[in-house]
Write a protein that holds these residues in place. Structure first.
Motif, PDB file in Angstrom:
ATOM      1  N   TYR A 109       0.834  -1.203   0.000  1.00 35.43           N
ATOM      2  CA  TYR A 109       0.000   0.000   0.000  1.00 35.43           C
ATOM      3  C   TYR A 109       0.871   1.256   0.000  1.00 35.43           C
ATOM      4  O   TYR A 109       1.852   1.336   0.742  1.00 35.43           O
ATOM      5  N   CYS A 110       0.500   2.212  -0.828  1.00 30.67           N
ATOM      6  CA  CYS A 110       1.148   3.525  -0.823  1.00 30.67           C
ATOM      7  C   CYS A 110       0.094   4.548  -0.410  1.00 30.67           C
ATOM      8  O   CYS A 110      -0.873   4.781  -1.142  1.00 30.67           O
ATOM      9  N   LEU A 111       0.269   5.137   0.757  1.00 25.54           N
ATOM     10  CA  LEU A 111      -0.742   6.014   1.332  1.00 25.54           C
ATOM     11  C   LEU A 111      -0.672   7.411   0.722  1.00 25.54           C
ATOM     12  O   LEU A 111       0.405   7.943   0.462  1.00 25.54           O
ATOM     13  N   ASP A 112      -1.854   8.003   0.550  1.00 23.55           N
ATOM     14  CA  ASP A 112      -1.951   9.344  -0.039  1.00 23.55           C
ATOM     15  C   ASP A 112      -3.116  10.091   0.598  1.00 23.55           C
ATOM     16  O   ASP A 112      -4.089  10.438  -0.056  1.00 23.55           O
ATOM     17  N   GLY A 113      -3.012  10.287   1.907  1.00 23.29           N
ATOM     18  CA  GLY A 113      -4.101  10.934   2.625  1.00 23.29           C
ATOM     19  C   GLY A 113      -5.242   9.985   2.904  1.00 23.29           C
ATOM     20  O   GLY A 113      -6.398  10.398   3.018  1.00 23.29           O
ATOM     21  N   ASP A 114      -4.915   8.702   3.027  1.00 17.09           N
ATOM     22  CA  ASP A 114      -5.919   7.699   3.333  1.00 17.09           C
ATOM     23  C   ASP A 114      -5.418   6.779   4.437  1.00 17.09           C
ATOM     24  O   ASP A 114      -4.288   6.909   4.911  1.00 17.09           O
ATOM     25  N   ILE A 115      -6.282   5.854   4.834  1.00 12.49           N
ATOM     26  CA  ILE A 115      -5.987   4.943   5.942  1.00 12.49           C
ATOM     27  C   ILE A 115      -6.189   3.512   5.473  1.00 12.49           C
ATOM     28  O   ILE A 115      -7.162   3.205   4.776  1.00 12.49           O
ATOM     29  N   ILE A 116      -5.256   2.649   5.834  1.00  9.83           N
ATOM     30  CA  ILE A 116      -5.417   1.219   5.605  1.00  9.83           C
ATOM     31  C   ILE A 116      -5.414   0.521   6.959  1.00  9.83           C
ATOM     32  O   ILE A 116      -4.560   0.804   7.803  1.00  9.83           O
ATOM     33  N   GLU A 117      -6.368  -0.348   7.185  1.00 18.18           N
ATOM     34  CA  GLU A 117      -6.453  -1.074   8.461  1.00 18.18           C
ATOM     35  C   GLU A 117      -5.965  -2.499   8.262  1.00 18.18           C
ATOM     36  O   GLU A 117      -6.437  -3.209   7.369  1.00 18.18           O
ATOM     37  N   ILE A 118      -5.000  -2.885   9.089  1.00 19.80           N
ATOM     38  CA  ILE A 118      -4.425  -4.229   9.026  1.00 19.80           C
ATOM     39  C   ILE A 118      -4.511  -4.848  10.413  1.00 19.80           C
ATOM     40  O   ILE A 118      -3.926  -4.339  11.362  1.00 19.80           O
ATOM     41  N   ASN A 119      -5.274  -5.910  10.533  1.00 25.37           N
ATOM     42  CA  ASN A 119      -5.439  -6.611  11.816  1.00 25.37           C
ATOM     43  C   ASN A 119      -5.781  -5.649  12.953  1.00 25.37           C
ATOM     44  O   ASN A 119      -5.245  -5.737  14.054  1.00 25.37           O
ATOM     45  N   GLY A 120      -6.676  -4.720  12.651  1.00 25.56           N
ATOM     46  CA  GLY A 120      -7.167  -3.804  13.680  1.00 25.56           C
ATOM     47  C   GLY A 120      -6.306  -2.580  13.923  1.00 25.56           C
ATOM     48  O   GLY A 120      -6.672  -1.715  14.714  1.00 25.56           O
ATOM     49  N   VAL A 121      -5.160  -2.477  13.263  1.00 31.58           N
ATOM     50  CA  VAL A 121      -4.279  -1.319  13.403  1.00 31.58           C
ATOM     51  C   VAL A 121      -4.447  -0.429  12.172  1.00 31.58           C
ATOM     52  O   VAL A 121      -4.327  -0.899  11.036  1.00 31.58           O
ATOM     53  N   LYS A 122      -4.704   0.850  12.408  1.00 36.29           N
ATOM     54  CA  LYS A 122      -4.951   1.789  11.319  1.00 36.29           C
ATOM     55  C   LYS A 122      -3.679   2.577  10.995  1.00 36.29           C
ATOM     56  O   LYS A 122      -3.139   3.272  11.850  1.00 36.29           O
ATOM     57  N   PHE A 123      -3.240   2.434   9.741  1.00 39.86           N
ATOM     58  CA  PHE A 123      -2.075   3.150   9.240  1.00 39.86           C
ATOM     59  C   PHE A 123      -2.578   4.293   8.349  1.00 39.86           C
ATOM     60  O   PHE A 123      -3.307   4.053   7.383  1.00 39.86           O
ATOM     61  N   GLY A 124      -2.165   5.510   8.674  1.00 38.80           N
ATOM     62  CA  GLY A 124      -2.548   6.663   7.871  1.00 38.80           C
ATOM     63  C   GLY A 124      -1.312   7.421   7.451  1.00 38.80           C
ATOM     64  O   GLY A 124      -0.263   7.337   8.096  1.00 38.80           O
TER      65      GLY A 124
END
Length: 273
Positions: A109-124
């Motif tokens: 994932y390449c973040l660009d002002g968004d959030i990805i949730e992986i196993n309950g942890v939110k990466f923004g």
């Protein structure tokens, strides 16, 4: 969840046209314990100057990680070499292509002002950029007009010429700021390429001068009012860790080959959240 942290990988500083998967694994085994990889590898920008090489190496590293989450850095905007100049009309087109190539891959994932949730942890996160925050925080009684700061930027970072479509040192910050503001109140781990604190104590002492404004931005309100437990960044090419407003901020860069010294490389930084 175990999270491994790196930044400033500068792939083309270590690998050129003729390299194999074994070359990549052999090199990164000096940095990463492939027998004890985290669940997620976070890369805080500066992959390299060639999009095809970048994605090829990311896919090799993905063989050892369930997920890779990254943002892009200033070098990922650079248009250098005949290939890039023939493929892309400008820096933003190159960045768009790099992000598109990454996000087509499974669990990269390449973040660009968004959030990805992986196993309950939110990466923004987002690429981020620098602004005049360091000057305002550390030189409150001095006035730095935009034109003089631009001249200082050009003198301190002559490779600025490789970024097309911008005129001022903080043009990209104005683009990235709304992206930070979209996610900083909703994530557990925040990622930008640039240091979110403009306080001089969080920079190498040798850089504590006005040019340090090109290595950070004033993100005090985000650190104070955000939901993140960690803020991961790069760009400085110094190993940095500090706590501000109960947020642990970490920079764990590889940097350029000539910075490693005697074959000693930064080791992977692993955190548990």
């Amino acid at each position: 969840m175990k999270i491994d942290i790196l930044s400033d990988l500068h792939f083309d500083n270590y690998f050129y046209n003729k390299y194999t998967k074994d070359d990549v694994i052999s090199f990164y085994s000096q940095i990463i314990d492939f027998n004890n990889c985290g669940d997620v590898l976070v890369i805080a920008g500066d992959l390299g100057h060639n999009n095809h090489q970048n994605i090829k190496i990311l896919k090799i590293l993905k063989d050892f990680y369930k997920n890779i989450v990254c943002v892009l850095g200033n070098h990922d905007y650079y248009l250098v070499g005949k290939e890039n100049k023939s493929l892309f009309k400008g820096s933003f087109e190159r960045v768009f292509n790099m992000r598109e190539l990454i996000n087509k891959q499974e669990n990269i994932y390449c973040l660009d002002g968004d959030i990805i949730e992986i196993n309950g942890v939110k990466f923004g996160g987002c690429n981020g950029w620098y602004n005049e925050g360091y000057l305002q925080v550390n030189y409150p009684d001095e006035f730095f007009p935009k034109y003089s700061t631009n001249i200082m930027w050009q003198n301190c970072t002559p490779d600025y010429k490789n970024i097309l479509e911008i005129e001022n040192f903080d043009d990209i910050f104005e683009i990235e700021k709304p992206k930070i503001e979209r996610v900083y109140k909703e994530c557990d781990v925040m990622i930008t390429h640039v240091n979110p604190s403009a306080k001089k104590e969080y920079l190498n002492i040798k850089y504590q001068n006005p040019s340090s404004t090109f290595f950070c931005f004033d993100g005090e309100e985000y650190l104070k009012n955000g939901s993140m437990k960690y803020w991961i960044f790069g760009h400085n090419h110094d190993v940095i860790e500090y706590e501000e407003h109960n947020v642990t901020c970490i920079c764990n860069p590889l940097g350029y080959y000539n910075e490693s010294g005697n074959g000693k490389f930064v080791q992977i930084k692993q955190i548990i959240i």
